[in-house]
Write a protein that holds these residues in place. Structure first.
Motif, mmCIF file in Angstrom:
data_model
loop_
_atom_site.group_PDB
_atom_site.id
_atom_site.type_symbol
_atom_site.label_atom_id
_atom_site.label_comp_id
_atom_site.label_asym_id
_atom_site.label_seq_id
_atom_site.Cartn_x
_atom_site.Cartn_y
_atom_site.Cartn_z
ATOM 1 N N ALA A 1 0.824 -1.212 0.000
ATOM 2 C CA ALA A 1 0.000 0.000 0.000
ATOM 3 C C ALA A 1 0.861 1.268 0.000
ATOM 4 O O ALA A 1 0.633 2.194 -0.779
ATOM 5 C CB ALA A 1 -0.924 -0.021 1.221
ATOM 6 N N LEU B 1 4.797 5.136 -3.974
ATOM 7 C CA LEU B 1 4.865 6.465 -4.586
ATOM 8 C C LEU B 1 3.554 7.199 -4.373
ATOM 9 O O LEU B 1 3.513 8.424 -4.307
ATOM 10 C CB LEU B 1 5.126 6.322 -6.087
ATOM 11 C CG LEU B 1 6.437 5.645 -6.471
ATOM 12 C CD1 LEU B 1 6.504 5.447 -7.982
ATOM 13 C CD2 LEU B 1 7.622 6.464 -5.999
ATOM 14 N N ASN C 1 1.819 7.443 -1.752
ATOM 15 C CA ASN C 1 1.813 8.188 -0.490
ATOM 16 C C ASN C 1 2.792 9.345 -0.505
ATOM 17 O O ASN C 1 2.504 10.421 0.008
ATOM 18 C CB ASN C 1 2.238 7.279 0.677
ATOM 19 C CG ASN C 1 1.379 6.059 0.777
ATOM 20 O OD1 ASN C 1 1.373 5.227 -0.123
ATOM 21 N ND2 ASN C 1 0.632 5.937 1.847
ATOM 22 N N VAL D 1 -2.612 -4.340 -13.318
ATOM 23 C CA VAL D 1 -1.345 -4.278 -12.594
ATOM 24 C C VAL D 1 -0.168 -4.121 -13.571
ATOM 25 O O VAL D 1 0.761 -3.352 -13.339
ATOM 26 C CB VAL D 1 -1.160 -5.542 -11.722
ATOM 27 C CG1 VAL D 1 0.251 -5.637 -11.189
ATOM 28 C CG2 VAL D 1 -2.147 -5.547 -10.570
ATOM 29 N N PHE E 1 -5.714 3.769 -5.448
ATOM 30 C CA PHE E 1 -4.329 3.590 -5.855
ATOM 31 C C PHE E 1 -3.458 3.341 -4.636
ATOM 32 O O PHE E 1 -2.660 2.417 -4.593
ATOM 33 C CB PHE E 1 -3.861 4.837 -6.609
ATOM 34 C CG PHE E 1 -2.499 4.698 -7.204
ATOM 35 C CD1 PHE E 1 -2.325 4.011 -8.396
ATOM 36 C CD2 PHE E 1 -1.386 5.241 -6.589
ATOM 37 C CE1 PHE E 1 -1.063 3.867 -8.951
ATOM 38 C CE2 PHE E 1 -0.120 5.102 -7.135
ATOM 39 C CZ PHE E 1 0.037 4.421 -8.327
ATOM 40 N N SER E 2 -3.655 4.161 -3.628
ATOM 41 C CA SER E 2 -2.793 4.083 -2.458
ATOM 42 C C SER E 2 -2.984 2.776 -1.697
ATOM 43 O O SER E 2 -2.046 2.254 -1.104
ATOM 44 C CB SER E 2 -3.061 5.275 -1.542
ATOM 45 O OG SER E 2 -2.113 5.308 -0.524
ATOM 46 N N LEU E 3 -4.207 2.251 -1.703
ATOM 47 C CA LEU E 3 -4.447 1.007 -0.961
ATOM 48 C C LEU E 3 -4.285 -0.224 -1.865
ATOM 49 O O LEU E 3 -4.605 -1.341 -1.457
ATOM 50 C CB LEU E 3 -5.843 1.040 -0.335
ATOM 51 C CG LEU E 3 -6.024 2.147 0.725
ATOM 52 C CD1 LEU E 3 -7.484 2.299 1.122
ATOM 53 C CD2 LEU E 3 -5.187 1.854 1.959
ATOM 54 N N MET F 1 -7.501 -4.290 -8.235
ATOM 55 C CA MET F 1 -6.778 -5.013 -9.291
ATOM 56 C C MET F 1 -6.224 -6.333 -8.782
ATOM 57 O O MET F 1 -5.343 -6.928 -9.395
ATOM 58 C CB MET F 1 -5.682 -4.137 -9.891
ATOM 59 C CG MET F 1 -4.718 -3.604 -8.873
ATOM 60 S SD MET F 1 -3.926 -2.124 -9.459
ATOM 61 C CE MET F 1 -4.468 -0.968 -8.208
ATOM 62 N N CYS G 1 -4.460 -7.107 -6.137
ATOM 63 C CA CYS G 1 -3.188 -7.196 -5.437
ATOM 64 C C CYS G 1 -3.401 -7.715 -4.013
ATOM 65 O O CYS G 1 -2.740 -8.665 -3.574
ATOM 66 C CB CYS G 1 -2.569 -5.813 -5.433
ATOM 67 S SG CYS G 1 -1.005 -5.782 -4.657
ATOM 68 N N SER H 1 4.803 -6.343 -4.878
ATOM 69 C CA SER H 1 3.441 -6.890 -4.822
ATOM 70 C C SER H 1 2.820 -6.933 -6.215
ATOM 71 O O SER H 1 2.067 -7.835 -6.551
ATOM 72 C CB SER H 1 2.573 -6.092 -3.850
ATOM 73 O OG SER H 1 2.281 -4.816 -4.356
ATOM 74 N N MET H 2 3.160 -5.954 -7.040
ATOM 75 C CA MET H 2 2.613 -5.957 -8.408
ATOM 76 C C MET H 2 3.170 -7.144 -9.193
ATOM 77 O O MET H 2 2.441 -7.855 -9.878
ATOM 78 C CB MET H 2 2.973 -4.661 -9.137
ATOM 79 C CG MET H 2 2.409 -3.421 -8.488
ATOM 80 S SD MET H 2 2.764 -1.992 -9.523
ATOM 81 C CE MET H 2 2.836 -0.692 -8.318
HETATM 82 N N1 PFF Z 1 -0.298 1.387 -3.423
HETATM 83 C C1 PFF Z 1 0.844 1.756 -4.184
HETATM 84 C C2 PFF Z 1 1.192 3.193 -3.933
HETATM 85 O O1 PFF Z 1 0.483 3.877 -3.188
HETATM 86 O O2 PFF Z 1 2.175 3.657 -4.467
HETATM 87 C C3 PFF Z 1 0.608 1.517 -5.661
HETATM 88 C C4 PFF Z 1 0.158 0.149 -6.033
HETATM 89 C C5 PFF Z 1 0.730 -0.986 -5.484
HETATM 90 C C6 PFF Z 1 -0.841 -0.003 -6.947
HETATM 91 C C7 PFF Z 1 0.320 -2.254 -5.850
HETATM 92 C C8 PFF Z 1 -1.244 -1.232 -7.332
HETATM 93 C C9 PFF Z 1 -0.689 -2.371 -6.768
HETATM 94 F F1 PFF Z 1 -1.098 -3.555 -7.161
#
Ligand code: PFF
Length: 447
Positions: A23, A26, A28, A98, A226-228, A232, A234, A323-324
């Motif tokens: 999570a 970038l 955050n 992803v 996006f942040s969490l 998708m 993940c 994680s991606m």
């Molecule tokens: N959550 C990550 C971030 O805040 O930068 C971006 C992210 C990670 C998006 C993993 C998608 C994912 F599968």
């Protein structure tokens, strides 16, 4: 059916470190502060927190549950739960999403390595704000340098995922996450204690609710997804490695809480420094790469703080990209019965090609556009505005409406072991609020 026992995280703490690692990224450090700066500070923060807890938390809990219940990758988990493949498309779409996200994300990851290098070799020093800005654009629009950095980043990323769930992902996250947290707290204290730094906090925490418009809500929700790392698959993939005795709801709450806390700490680091030095806080994506080096130049001990900050950025990015890569590696190797190591390497090559395309689209390929966007922006917009919301709605409908109530509640309560006071509230959010809220924002965007 798989005969081999599925990999799992070794401990609850290990899982938490990996999920928070995914999570926190970038999103955050790079994106949240500038979104906040551009969308009216505190008002944005409040809307963001509402989205994170009322939409993000139920969705994350559902992704964990679908993964743990289905005991498979992002696609087959759906079939394992309901006995047919009708909903597997959600996972396939997730894996594609992803892939596109990491395509543009890896470019910025590469930038973070370049900036660690520039910080260590003391290159910011003596540059005027204009020169810093020029050097950022000449670097990002250049051809080779950004590509070499992004390849290096992807190789490190691949080496970790090849190590496996426990030995690679869990071990790395358990070392890097406490380190990341320490750096951000130290930086935050340093920034607030700068003379004039409190002005920045005032900007952050003075409510101006007139600033809340539909477009602010839209940005806040997109940012929360996006942040969490939601919508998708993940968190679904990580959930599939979770043990049966883990408390899903509590863990999801902890991940949302820690991610939000770190976003707030990042904003509380960046804005006091920016205000203390009299710099415009409403800068966009260049906030971190142009404004901050300028801040470090002017602050005592800036050489050291600059290095620390860009290391923070790279670590946060790395725990997200692993994680991606894991989502795609698990999917391809399990579905096509391929060797995991070879799959991770092959996927990395494909990602590198996409990322190189995105990087070049900022420079020599700039004139090739689709709907007026270069490849980097196209991937960013297509995933954030189309694929993630569809994924989010689909998962909430699947777990809220398609999976029967008994199985759903058995999974959430660990077969009746846990007494969950929030079960009704969660179900209400999942069945009605989450899909309707996403749909409203999605429709608004399309119009
Ligand atoms: N959550 C990550 C971030 O805040 O930068 C971006 C992210 C990670 C998006 C993993 C998608 C994912 F599968």
């Amino acid at each position: 059916m798989e005969k081999k026992k599925r990999a799992s995280f070794g401990s609850k703490l290990g899982f938490l470190a990996a999920a928070v690692g995914s999570a926190v990224g970038l999103g955050n450090i790079w994106r949240f502060p500038y979104e906040l700066g551009q969308n009216g500070g505190f008002a944005f923060l409040i809307v963001y927190l509402l989205c994170a807890f009322l939409i993000g938390w139920p969705l994350m809990l559902s992704e964990f549950a679908v993964g743990r219940m289905g005991q498979s990758n992002v696609s087959s988990s759906f079939a394992n739960i309901i006995g047919n493949k009708r909903w597997n498309w959600i996972g396939i779409m997730g894996a594609v999403c992803v892939l596109l996200v990491i395509g543009f994300y890896a470019v910025v990851c590469g930038w973070s390595l370049e900036y660690i290098y520039q910080a260590i070799t003391n290159q910011f020093s003596g540059q005027s704000p204009q020169e810093l800005s020029d050097s950022f654009s000449s670097f990002t629009t250049g051809t080779w340098r950004p590509i070499l950095w992004l390849i290096l980043f992807l190789v490190i990323n691949c080496a970790i995922v090849v190590g496996g769930v426990q030995e690679g992902i869990e071990r790395t996250s358990k070392v890097l996450m406490p380190f990341l947290f320490t750096i951000i707290v130290v930086l935050c204290i340093r920034s607030i204690s700068l003379p004039g730094g409190l002005e920045g906090l005032k900007f952050l925490f003075s409510p101006d609710f007139s600033k809340i418009t539909p477009s602010v809500v839209l940005s806040a929700m997109g940012q929360a997804f996006f942040s969490l790392s939601l919508g998708m698959g993940c968190m679904l993939t990580y959930g599939s490695y979770m043990r049966k005795e883990n408390h899903l709801g509590k863990t999801a709450f902890e991940v949302v809480g820690m991610d939000s806390l770190i976003s707030i700490l990042c904003a509380m680091t960046i804005f006091p420094a920016v205000f203390a030095l009299g710099i415009d806080p409403s800068k966009g994506p260049e906030l971190v790469f142009i404004t901050l080096p300028n801040v470090f130049n002017q602050m005592p001990g800036g050489y050291f703080w600059g290095i620390l900050f860009f290391i923070l950025l790279a670590i946060a990015a790395l725990t997200s990209t692993i994680s991606m890569l894991e989502v795609i590696t698990a999917y391809v190797s399990e579905e096509w019965k391929l060797n995991r190591k070879a799959t991770a390497i092959g996927t990395t090559v494909l990602i590198a090609l996409l990322a190189i395309g995105c990087s070049l689209s900022m420079g020599v390929w700039n004139e090739y556009t689709v709907l007026g966007m270069n490849l980097f922006d196209l991937f960013d917009n297509f995933t954030a505005k189309i694929l993630m919301p569809i994924g989010g709605i689909a998962i909430s409908i699947f777990f809220g409406w398609i999976v029967d109530r008994k199985s759903r509640e058995a999974e959430l309560t660990n077969e009746g072991v846990l007494k969950l006071k929030y079960l009704k509230f969660y179900t209400f959010l999942l069945k009605y609020i989450v899909p309707l809220a996403i749909l409203a924002v999605f429709a608004d965007q399309l119009i």
